[in-house]
Scaffold this active site. Structure first.
Site, mmCIF file in Angstrom:
data_model
loop_
_atom_site.group_PDB
_atom_site.id
_atom_site.type_symbol
_atom_site.label_atom_id
_atom_site.label_comp_id
_atom_site.label_asym_id
_atom_site.label_seq_id
_atom_site.Cartn_x
_atom_site.Cartn_y
_atom_site.Cartn_z
ATOM 1 N N GLY A 157 -71.255 -48.712 42.560
ATOM 2 C CA GLY A 157 -69.951 -49.359 42.646
ATOM 3 C C GLY A 157 -68.805 -48.375 42.651
ATOM 4 C CG HIS A 161 -74.601 -42.276 34.202
ATOM 5 N ND1 HIS A 161 -74.492 -43.451 34.909
ATOM 6 C CD2 HIS A 161 -73.398 -41.648 34.355
ATOM 7 C CE1 HIS A 161 -73.296 -43.528 35.466
ATOM 8 N NE2 HIS A 161 -72.609 -42.451 35.141
ATOM 9 C CD GLU A 218 -66.507 -52.071 24.486
ATOM 10 O OE1 GLU A 218 -65.388 -51.534 24.412
ATOM 11 O OE2 GLU A 218 -67.548 -51.498 24.140
ATOM 12 N NE ARG A 249 -69.106 -49.502 36.749
ATOM 13 C CZ ARG A 249 -69.134 -48.212 36.968
ATOM 14 N NH1 ARG A 249 -68.721 -47.381 36.036
ATOM 15 N NH2 ARG A 249 -69.582 -47.732 38.110
ATOM 16 C CG HIS A 305 -63.773 -48.944 34.934
ATOM 17 N ND1 HIS A 305 -64.188 -47.634 34.805
ATOM 18 C CD2 HIS A 305 -64.699 -49.695 34.290
ATOM 19 C CE1 HIS A 305 -65.319 -47.589 34.109
ATOM 20 N NE2 HIS A 305 -65.656 -48.828 33.806
ATOM 21 C CG ASN A 308 -69.055 -36.990 39.878
ATOM 22 O OD1 ASN A 308 -69.799 -37.650 40.596
ATOM 23 N ND2 ASN A 308 -69.518 -36.225 38.919
ATOM 24 C CB CYS A 313 -60.884 -41.412 35.104
ATOM 25 S SG CYS A 313 -61.239 -42.903 36.046
#
Length: 420
Positions: A28, A131, A166, A198, A234, A345, A351
């Protein structure tokens, strides 16, 4: 507990770990899967992240950091009885450096919002991605060192993985000022689409109850399935908030009008800066990470938007940003930074940071940055981080030894050996 006058927003950026690689583990996340199998540059990635921290410190902002987690995760490999040659996918999970994206390290409710007047942090279970689901125990250990003062902080373990994921990447906070009571917005997805949703509504509601957020301090809004399908794994890929401003794409939420009405009703004076799909397509917004930006209150009270350099290279995105700055809106400055290794990535400037509103004097000072400490970290990175990692070499003894040694030297330099 003290008053709110000393509360500031501290951005805790993740130091990119020495095992940074492109294994394409994140379904995703279109950037991550597109980069799968390519050569990664851990040293350059970490230095780019440190340069972003230096950039934000130069703006007059308070900056912290979180450490890379132990990699390879030998406990995970042992628990899974993994033979390196037999299961390279599981080996790659144990080597993932995805904890660098500290936006999803924990959900944070600052003291002005909570019933007991403490800042609450709940480490994210991250169960949707295997992961990342193995990160929480080491992340929790680190949070409990950084925020150990129980007079000011409550650090919680993960919510049960019964319902789902979450984390702060789907969590926003809006109000008049960071140090004042605000409304916390939990954005959740519904499962069943092409890519995983997610964040789960029940997991988000559990966090709100645990943190002591009353009904007037919490909103629950559904993420657009269209956005998830397009690669917005997200909410912070299509929306970001700061104080009374929400900056978002037109297609960020499932019911746009209801979401905006709820926010305006809950947050007096809320300003919504919406980018229409006619100006910037959802696909272009996601590929440029326009909304995975740091929307920040600068020392002079104005707002700046720290964007990845890819935004400047996109004609539609840069054109819209130019028009925004020439107007009279609340976002006055656009500040590009180079985080290309992280972007490849699947993680932009937002992020890479966890937002915590707190009095810096209550945080373990070892996790707060100044210019001298930043220089010291950069020296360690330049000397010990691998220059390149080819995914085919993941699992090798030589690379493992180098990665482990690099982190040990970093811990020693920061006097954080208890996290070894």
């Amino acid at each position: 507990m003290g008053g709110n006058e000393n509360l500031v927003e501290i951005n805790f950026d993740g130091i990119v770990g020495p095992s940074h690689n492109y294994s394409g583990l994140s379904l995703g996340n279109l950037a991550a899967t597109k980069s799968a199998g390519k050569i990664a540059y851990p040293r350059a990635a970490a230095l780019q992240g440190l340069a972003k921290m230096r950039h934000n410190m130069a703006l007059g902002l308070t900056q912290g950091f979180l450490l890379p987690l132990p990699r390879p995760n030998t406990q995970f490999l042992s628990d899974m009885s993994v033979d390196v040659d037999a299961d390279p996918a599981l080996t790659a999970m144990a080597w993932s450096a995805s904890s660098m994206w500290t936006a999803n390290a924990a959900t944070v409710s600052p003291a002005p919002d909570t019933a007991d007047g403490r800042c609450h942090l709940s480490v994210a279970n991250l169960v949707t991605m295997p992961h990342r689901s193995i990160e929480w125990a080491d992340t929790l250990a680190q949070l409990r060192v950084a925020f150990a003062d129980e007079r000011h902080f409550a650090v919680h373990g993960p919510v049960p993985a019964t319902f789902g994921d979450e984390g702060a990447a789907n969590h926003m906070r809006m109000g008049q000022a960071h140090g004042e009571p605000c409304v916390e917005i939990f954005v959740y997805g519904r499962p069943g689409g092409r890519f995983p949703a997610r964040q789960h509504e029940q997991a988000s509601r559990a966090i709100a109850r645990r943190h002591g957020l009353g009904p007037e301090r919490s909103l629950f809004i559904e993420q657009s399935s269209t956005a998830i399908e397009a690669g917005a794994f997200h909410n912070d890929v299509v929306a970001v908030a700061n104080e009374n401003v929400l900056f978002c794409h037109e297609q960020a939420f499932a019911d746009r009008d209801a979401a905006y009405a709820a926010i305006r009703d809950a947050v007096p004076g809320a300003e919504i800066v919406e980018v229409p799909a006619s100006a910037v397509s959802l696909e272009e917004a996601i590929s440029s990470y326009l909304f995975n930006a740091q929307l920040l209150t600068l020392p002079d009270g104005s707002m700046g938007l720290v964007v990845p350099g890819e935004c400047v290279e996109s004609p539609s995105v840069s054109g819209w940003l130019d028009r925004m700055q020439s107007g009279n809106g609340p976002i006055r400055r656009v500040l590009p930074v180079d985080v290309r290794q992280s972007m490849a990535n699947g993680g932009g400037p937002a992020c890479l940071r966890l937002r915590v509103v707190a009095d810096p004097a209550t945080v373990d000072s070892r996790f707060l940055l100044d210019a001298e400490k930043l220089d010291s970290i950069a020296t360690i990175v330049e000397e010990y981080w691998p220059e390149t990692i080819d995914p085919t070499l993941i699992g090798s003894f030589e690379l493992s030894e180098q990665v482990e040694k690099a982190r040990i030297f970093l811990l020693q330099s920061l006097n954080l050996n208890e996290l070894g």
